[in-house]
Design an enzyme around this catalytic site. Sequence first.
Site, short mmCIF file in Angstrom:
data_model
loop_
_atom_site.label_atom_id
_atom_site.label_comp_id
_atom_site.label_asym_id
_atom_site.label_seq_id
_atom_site.Cartn_x
_atom_site.Cartn_y
_atom_site.Cartn_z
N ASP A 1 9.48 1.30 4.99
CA ASP A 1 10.57 0.55 6.01
C ASP A 1 11.43 1.70 6.60
O ASP A 1 11.67 1.50 7.68
CB ASP A 1 11.36 -0.11 4.81
N THR B 1 0.65 -1.24 0.14
CA THR B 1 0.01 -0.07 0.13
C THR B 1 0.94 1.29 0.05
O THR B 1 0.57 2.34 -0.41
CB THR B 1 -0.75 -0.02 1.22
#
Length: 387
Positions: free
Chosen positions: A176, A37
């Site tokens: 991340d 996403t």
Amino acid sequence: MSDLNHTATAGFESRFGQSPAGLWSAPGRVNLIGEHTDYNDGFVFPFAIDRRTVVALGLRTDRLIRVASSFAEDTVELSLDDLTPENLGGWSAYPLGVAWALGQFGADLAVVPGFEVFIDSDVPIGAGLSSSAAIESAVAVALTDVWELELDRPMLARVGQLAENRAVGAPTGIMDQSASLLGRADAAVFLDCRSLDAELIPLGFDAAGLELLIIDTRVSHAHSTGGYASRRASCENGARLMGVSSLRDLDVNDLARAGELLDDETFRRVRHVITENQRVLDTVRTLREEGPTAIGALLDASHVSMRDDFEISVPELDLAVEVARASGAIGARMTGGGFGGAAIALTPHALVPVVSAAVTSAFAARGFGAPDLFVVRAADGAAREQA
């Protein structure tokens, strides 16, 4: 951390013949929910984990950069004057790419000094726990300190993403690096990848007697290879055909129209992203209103969507999820970019040995390689370890 700090310092001294100026570290991350996403401007919900990468760094008096690590025998050398994405490759593209990307965000690479860096880590490589972002984030905070840059953590997340996109060649989003830089103990980062607004949401796993069990299948993956890139291209194509700038602009009410406009494969890719965005929102709401014991069904549904609609699972991941659920986990899903890596299983503390043994036995019975199983806890983000 003391062991990693020691080995990073020793590695620096062995390679470069002097002590480092300091140590900086950054964690890997696990994504609780919200897969693929991020590059669709959507919502993600990762947290930093108690597995970290440590960077020992010292400044030079010339323009040379030298980078070394515990996981490679070579020491890579490059002048700051030659620091371009085209000159980077292999594992060193991660730290060197960050140095280049800092130049794109205001660092004057014509005047900053060179540096030496040694990297050590206990974040598993290839497990979907973002060992790459841990390297990028640790190097980013280290260079921000020693180069005396005025860049905040959200900006450093963008630096890491640019390094990964341009220097490494992996078309990843910003999740991340955001988790590695913004994480806090016992909390996950609820990130809006369009606005980059981030909110720390308490997880409450300890209070509920829950553990997050990582099941590393040891099936390797690489984001710079075709599977990840093709999924991203399919999402971009779906958004274009639906007449929106990104799939973030669609919700579950648009699925019927998408089913009429799109071919079957593109529709399923789009459906995963739309429903996964909703699952992230539902998970955050459920944590706030009911607590962590109530999110299991959302984790399960996320895996089914990745398996069937986005088609990024592998037999080892499916087996890990199936057996974990059957053995007492309240919810389980693959995590990370897919095509290998790890699954997560939210498991009552007392059942962790039961689930672990069942998964290990099931892998052996199917002839799969033995998985690596371990518990992770939500941890603090990147930081300086010592002066």
